[in-house]
Design an enzyme around this catalytic site. Structure first.
Site: not given
Ligand code: COA
Length: 259
Positions: A66, A114
């Site tokens: 999300a 999900e």
């Molecule tokens: N919601 C909003 N933005 C998200 C997102 C999410 N769930 N997941 C990734 N993004 C965004 C990041 O903020 C980043 O945006 P920016 O470039 O404007 O800063 C972009 O997507 C790229 O993500 P980034 O974290 O830089 O990539 P990464 O390769 O370093 O890490 C993940 C990848 C998937 C491990 C990491 O993005 C992450 O942990 N995301 C959240 C996962 C999560 O908790 N999901 C459950 C949500 S309830």
């Protein structure tokens, strides 16, 4: 249809719905839910579409959850409404009369896992990673994850993943039967399409009946065996059942019309 956050294409009876926010790893914001909701209706109402694939844009993510930026400042009631909205759209996918398959091309985290689990079955590429990391944020899954993860992989392993926020890779997802096949990144869509080509050659009402009856296993308000009897009986009133049995006896390929 004017979609803002998804790509919607139709090819040989297969609709490909691509969540298209690659710069945000295809995170599910309100607009994605609006678009997905409309897209599933479109899949079910368009006679040219026999089945659908849901996948993510870019090389890295199916859906990374999300959209966390939309969580800021939500009240309890607003958060409950957000979860209900997500659950409703995912129920629509799960109960679609036409098959909807997830082609998981990278991270499937939180709402992404999900979404994949709400689809009728899943394939993934070698770089896929699945997980429910909500406890990292002080949350729990809200779009059906606590229920469907238990259904798909069993309570013990689901409890571990839900409580630890640990991700699993493609091979472990296959071992746990969360996905049916692991492919290379390049062949994921082709492999998914090949399976759907086979399904699309079958009687559409019978395929819909399989979905309805199998889904009843997980719905306590329904008697799945009674639904099976009813759907089995209904099949005898279809043109496709007459065509299927006649074609078998005449040793020819059936020509199903979905009637
Ligand atoms: N919601 C909003 N933005 C998200 C997102 C999410 N769930 N997941 C990734 N993004 C965004 C990041 O903020 C980043 O945006 P920016 O470039 O404007 O800063 C972009 O997507 C790229 O993500 P980034 O974290 O830089 O990539 P990464 O390769 O370093 O890490 C993940 C990848 C998937 C491990 C990491 O993005 C992450 O942990 N995301 C959240 C996962 C999560 O908790 N999901 C459950 C949500 S309830």
């Amino acid at each position: 249809m004017n979609y803002q956050t998804i790509l919607f294409t139709i090819e040989n009876g297969i609709c490909i719905i691509t969540i298209n926010r690659p710069d945000k790893l295809n995170a599910l914001n309100k607009q994605v839910f609006t678009d997905l909701d409309a897209a599933i209706d479109h899949v079910n109402s368009n006679a040219d579409i026999k089945s659908a694939i849901i996948t993510g844009a870019g090389p890295k993510a199916f859906v990374a959850g999300a959209d966390i930026t939309e969580f800021a400042g939500l009240s309890k009631e607003e958060a409950m409404a957000l979860a209900k909205r997500g659950q409703d759209v995912f129920f629509k996918i799960e109960n679609s009369k036409k098959p909807i398959v997830a082609a998981v091309n990278g991270f499937a985290l939180g709402g992404g896992c999900e979404l994949a689990m709400a689809c009728h079955f899943r394939l993934c590429s070698e770089n896929a990673k699945f997980g429910q990391p909500e406890v990292n944020l002080g949350l729990i899954p809200g779009y059906g994850g606590t229920q469907r993860l238990v259904q798909h992989i069993g309570k013990g392993k689901a409890m571990e993943l839900l409580m630890s926020a640990q991700m699993i890779d493609a091979n472990e997802a296959k071992q746990l039967s969360l996905v049916n096949y692991v492919t290379t990144n390049e062949t994921l869509l082709e492999h998914t399409k090949k399976i759907l080509d086979i399904i699309n050659s079958k009687a559409p009402l019978a395929v819909a009946g399989c979905i309805q009856a199998a889904n009843a296993v997980y719905d306590e308000s329904k008697d799945g065996y009674a639904i099976e009897i009813e759907v089995f009986g209904n099949a005898f009133a279809t043109e496709d059942m007459k065509e299927g049995t006649t074609a078998f006896l005449e040793k020819r390929k059936a020509d199903f019309k979905g009637r």
